[in-house]
Scaffold this motif. Structure first.
Motif, mmCIF file in Angstrom:
data_model
loop_
_atom_site.group_PDB
_atom_site.id
_atom_site.type_symbol
_atom_site.label_atom_id
_atom_site.label_comp_id
_atom_site.label_asym_id
_atom_site.label_seq_id
_atom_site.Cartn_x
_atom_site.Cartn_y
_atom_site.Cartn_z
ATOM 1 N N UNK A 194 0.999 -1.191 -0.063
ATOM 2 C CA UNK A 194 -0.087 -0.040 -0.171
ATOM 3 C C UNK A 194 0.972 1.106 -0.022
ATOM 4 N N UNK A 195 1.938 1.204 -0.266
ATOM 5 C CA UNK A 195 2.779 2.321 -0.364
ATOM 6 C C UNK A 195 3.344 2.182 -2.034
ATOM 7 N N UNK A 196 3.568 3.811 -2.332
ATOM 8 C CA UNK A 196 3.860 4.038 -3.852
ATOM 9 C C UNK A 196 5.049 5.074 -3.706
ATOM 10 N N UNK A 197 6.155 4.432 -4.269
ATOM 11 C CA UNK A 197 7.445 5.303 -3.954
ATOM 12 C C UNK A 197 8.370 5.497 -5.231
ATOM 13 N N UNK A 198 8.978 6.704 -5.373
ATOM 14 C CA UNK A 198 9.458 7.135 -6.411
ATOM 15 C C UNK A 198 10.990 6.364 -7.054
ATOM 16 N N UNK A 199 11.005 5.855 -8.143
ATOM 17 C CA UNK A 199 12.202 5.736 -8.690
ATOM 18 C C UNK A 199 12.731 6.137 -10.109
ATOM 19 N N UNK A 200 13.872 6.085 -10.258
ATOM 20 C CA UNK A 200 14.560 6.482 -11.421
ATOM 21 C C UNK A 200 15.315 5.659 -12.503
ATOM 22 N N UNK A 201 15.353 6.202 -13.644
ATOM 23 C CA UNK A 201 15.848 5.395 -14.575
ATOM 24 C C UNK A 201 16.566 6.198 -15.729
ATOM 25 N N UNK A 202 17.669 6.072 -16.331
ATOM 26 C CA UNK A 202 18.046 7.070 -17.467
ATOM 27 C C UNK A 202 16.864 7.068 -18.492
ATOM 28 N N UNK A 203 16.513 8.254 -19.004
ATOM 29 C CA UNK A 203 15.540 8.551 -19.865
ATOM 30 C C UNK A 203 15.490 7.550 -21.138
ATOM 31 N N UNK A 204 16.913 7.520 -21.828
ATOM 32 C CA UNK A 204 17.142 6.802 -22.910
ATOM 33 C C UNK A 204 16.778 5.393 -22.987
ATOM 34 N N UNK A 205 17.296 4.834 -21.574
ATOM 35 C CA UNK A 205 16.932 3.319 -21.443
ATOM 36 C C UNK A 205 15.491 3.137 -21.039
#
Length: 215
Positions: free
Chosen positions: A166-177
């Motif tokens: 029940x939690x939603x957390x932010x992640x990151x990823x290189x935009x091109x990938x």
């Protein structure tokens, strides 16, 4: 694919796999600077076909662990498709056997504080996303999984979030990938093969491939 791990994918007319969302149980692997020689020891790199690498994943670490059970040997994490790791995961040598071993074991997505760039590139070529999150988010997710191994996590590459308990957390990823995963252009070899006739036609016009006319 590992038991209980699902990919939300779209397959277009050419058979391209567009990866949008991955859902499954997670395996927590604590520790910074875990290198590729630990993921798959060098003595198992004698084959270029990669079969059976999953049987030797973290073999030396698992054998050396006298005071507990390594996560990759722990029955509660068998079938997990999400790998949780800390900083600088898969550093060291550039061996492509490391992501091959992880994927063949059943890992479909890696979520860590940071990755070796070479490992990330090799993983992308296999369609295995490498996404990052803050140390606090990674620790929170690891604690969830260690407390309740059946916790299901959803990595959404459209929304760039990981959802669990029940939690939603932010992640990151290189935009091109990220775009390559979503659009199905992550498989560079497959894209070349799909355009093989066009490539052959271009090659036929190149003098250094056909030989120069000496007249």
């Amino acid at each position: 694919m590992s038991d209980g791990c699902k990919e939300a994918v779209m397959i277009d007319d050419s058979g391209t796999k567009q990866i949008r969302r991955i859902q499954g149980r997670a395996l927590p692997l604590r520790g910074n600077d875990i290198d590729t020689d630990r993921i798959i020891p060098a003595r198992f790199l004698r084959s270029v076909r990669f079969e059976g690498l999953e049987d030797h994943i973290f073999e030396d670490d698992r054998e050396a662990l006298a005071d507990g059970v390594h996560p990759f040997s722990n029955p509660v994490y068998q079938g997990a498709g999400v790998l949780l790791a800390n900083a600088n995961f898969a550093c060291g040598s550039s061996r492509e056997h490391a992501p091959q071993a992880l994927q063949r074991w059943g890992i479909q997505v890696c979520l860590a504080e940071s990755f070796s760039e070479i490992f990330m590139g090799n993983s992308t070529a296999l369609g295995m996303p490498c996404v990052t999150a803050s140390a606090q988010v990674i620790d929170q997710l690891m604690q969830m999984t260690e407390s309740v191994p059946t916790t299901v996590m959803t990595i959404d590459l459209i929304e760039m979030t990981v959802s669990a308990a029940n939690q939603c957390l932010e992640i990151q990823m290189a935009s091109a990938v990220r775009e390559s995963m979503i659009n199905g252009t992550w498989d560079a070899t497959g894209l070349l093969l799909d355009q093989f006739d066009e490539i052959r036609a271009v090659a036929s016009r190149l003098p250094y491939l056909q030989g120069f006319n000496q007249d």
